[in-house]
Motif scaffolding. Structure first.
Motif, PDB file in Angstrom:
ATOM      1  N   LEU A  97     -20.958  15.908  51.649  1.00 26.30           N
ATOM      2  CA  LEU A  97     -19.591  16.398  51.452  1.00 26.30           C
ATOM      3  C   LEU A  97     -18.666  15.264  51.031  1.00 26.30           C
ATOM      4  CD1 LEU A  97     -19.243  18.834  54.497  1.00 26.30           C
ATOM      5  CD2 LEU A  97     -19.321  19.472  52.073  1.00 26.30           C
ATOM      6  N   ALA A  98     -18.782  14.122  51.699  1.00 31.63           N
ATOM      7  CA  ALA A  98     -17.935  12.972  51.357  1.00 31.63           C
ATOM      8  C   ALA A  98     -18.198  12.523  49.929  1.00 31.63           C
ATOM      9  CB  ALA A  98     -18.193  11.825  52.334  1.00 31.63           C
ATOM     10  N   GLU A  99     -19.466  12.490  49.531  1.00 33.93           N
ATOM     11  CA  GLU A  99     -19.815  12.059  48.175  1.00 33.93           C
ATOM     12  C   GLU A  99     -19.233  12.995  47.124  1.00 33.93           C
ATOM     13  OE1 GLU A  99     -23.771  10.228  46.521  1.00 33.93           O
ATOM     14  OE2 GLU A  99     -23.941  12.419  46.472  1.00 33.93           O
ATOM     15  N   SER A 100     -19.196  14.281  47.437  1.00 34.57           N
ATOM     16  CA  SER A 100     -18.687  15.257  46.463  1.00 34.57           C
ATOM     17  C   SER A 100     -17.180  15.494  46.596  1.00 34.57           C
ATOM     18  CB  SER A 100     -19.426  16.590  46.617  1.00 34.57           C
ATOM     19  OG  SER A 100     -19.093  17.188  47.856  1.00 34.57           O
ATOM     20  N   GLY A 101     -16.550  14.816  47.561  1.00 33.31           N
ATOM     21  CA  GLY A 101     -15.111  14.967  47.750  1.00 33.31           C
ATOM     22  C   GLY A 101     -14.721  16.298  48.379  1.00 33.31           C
ATOM     23  N   GLN A 102     -15.656  16.956  49.024  1.00 32.81           N
ATOM     24  CA  GLN A 102     -15.370  18.236  49.661  1.00 32.81           C
ATOM     25  C   GLN A 102     -15.107  18.053  51.145  1.00 32.81           C
ATOM     26  OE1 GLN A 102     -19.071  20.238  48.237  1.00 32.81           O
ATOM     27  NE2 GLN A 102     -17.634  21.855  47.659  1.00 32.81           N
ATOM     28  N   ALA A 103     -14.462  19.052  51.726  1.00 29.72           N
ATOM     29  CA  ALA A 103     -14.230  19.064  53.167  1.00 29.72           C
ATOM     30  C   ALA A 103     -14.905  20.289  53.754  1.00 29.72           C
ATOM     31  CB  ALA A 103     -12.738  19.101  53.459  1.00 29.72           C
ATOM     32  N   LEU A 104     -15.302  20.175  54.996  1.00 29.93           N
ATOM     33  CA  LEU A 104     -15.903  21.301  55.699  1.00 29.93           C
ATOM     34  C   LEU A 104     -14.760  22.142  56.251  1.00 29.93           C
ATOM     35  CD1 LEU A 104     -18.665  22.445  56.501  1.00 29.93           C
ATOM     36  CD2 LEU A 104     -18.468  21.187  58.637  1.00 29.93           C
TER      37      LEU A 104
END
Length: 168
Positions: A97-104
């Motif tokens: 998630l961090a690598e793709s810039g997404q948040a849970l």
């Protein structure tokens, strides 16, 4: 282990772990033995952890060692939801998630109060079948939670195949 900074593994390292940490079968007795192994590792190091092992949603093993609180159980539930949803270790999900810039969060269709992409929950995989359950530890910094689970899984797999790790 407690109180020390552990290096965060890479995505590739975590993916390699997951491909290697596969059982040929996993039953209730295997869960008990793995749980006892985790309790042994934690007690000899005086680690304040809660341990949970599930197969197909059924809790097969749970232990709350000295120094834990009901909050650890809440973290366990949140980490398990991540592994159940993404079929990957909670730490691996966090790094992806961090690598793709997404948040849970709601953007992924989840309630952050119910899900925690924090290290410490590792999927139980059976070769040729896939994910059938989870092994979770809560109570240490997330990388250390994850490392303790991996150490126990490696030991259980070595015992099941009759191999020994070099440090044994």
């Amino acid at each position: 282990m407690a109180g020390t900074e552990s290096p965060v593994p890479t995505i590739a390292e975590l993916e390699e772990q997951e491909s290697r940490l596969e059982f040929t079968h996993f039953d209730n007795l295997d869960a008990w033995n793995l749980g006892v192994r985790l309790v042994g590792l934690a007690t000899e190091r005086a680690l304040p952890v809660a341990i949970d092992i599930r197969r197909h949603g059924q809790q097969l093993f749970h232990a709350a060692l000295p120094g834990t609180t009901p909050e650890n159980d809440a973290w366990i539930e949140r980490k398990i939801r991540v592994v159940d949803r993404f079929a990957a270790a909670s730490l691996l999900v966090r790094l992806r998630l961090a690598e793709s810039g997404q948040a849970l969060d709601a953007g992924l269709g989840v309630d952050p109060a119910q899900y925690a992409a924090h290290g410490g929950c590792v999927p139980l995989r059976i070769r040729g079948v896939g994910v059938v359950g989870t092994v979770t530890v809560s109570g240490l910094p997330q990388v250390q939670d994850h490392a303790l689970v991996v150490e126990a899984l490696e030991g259980a797999l070595a015992a099941a195949t009759g191999t020994h790790r070099p440090e044994e």
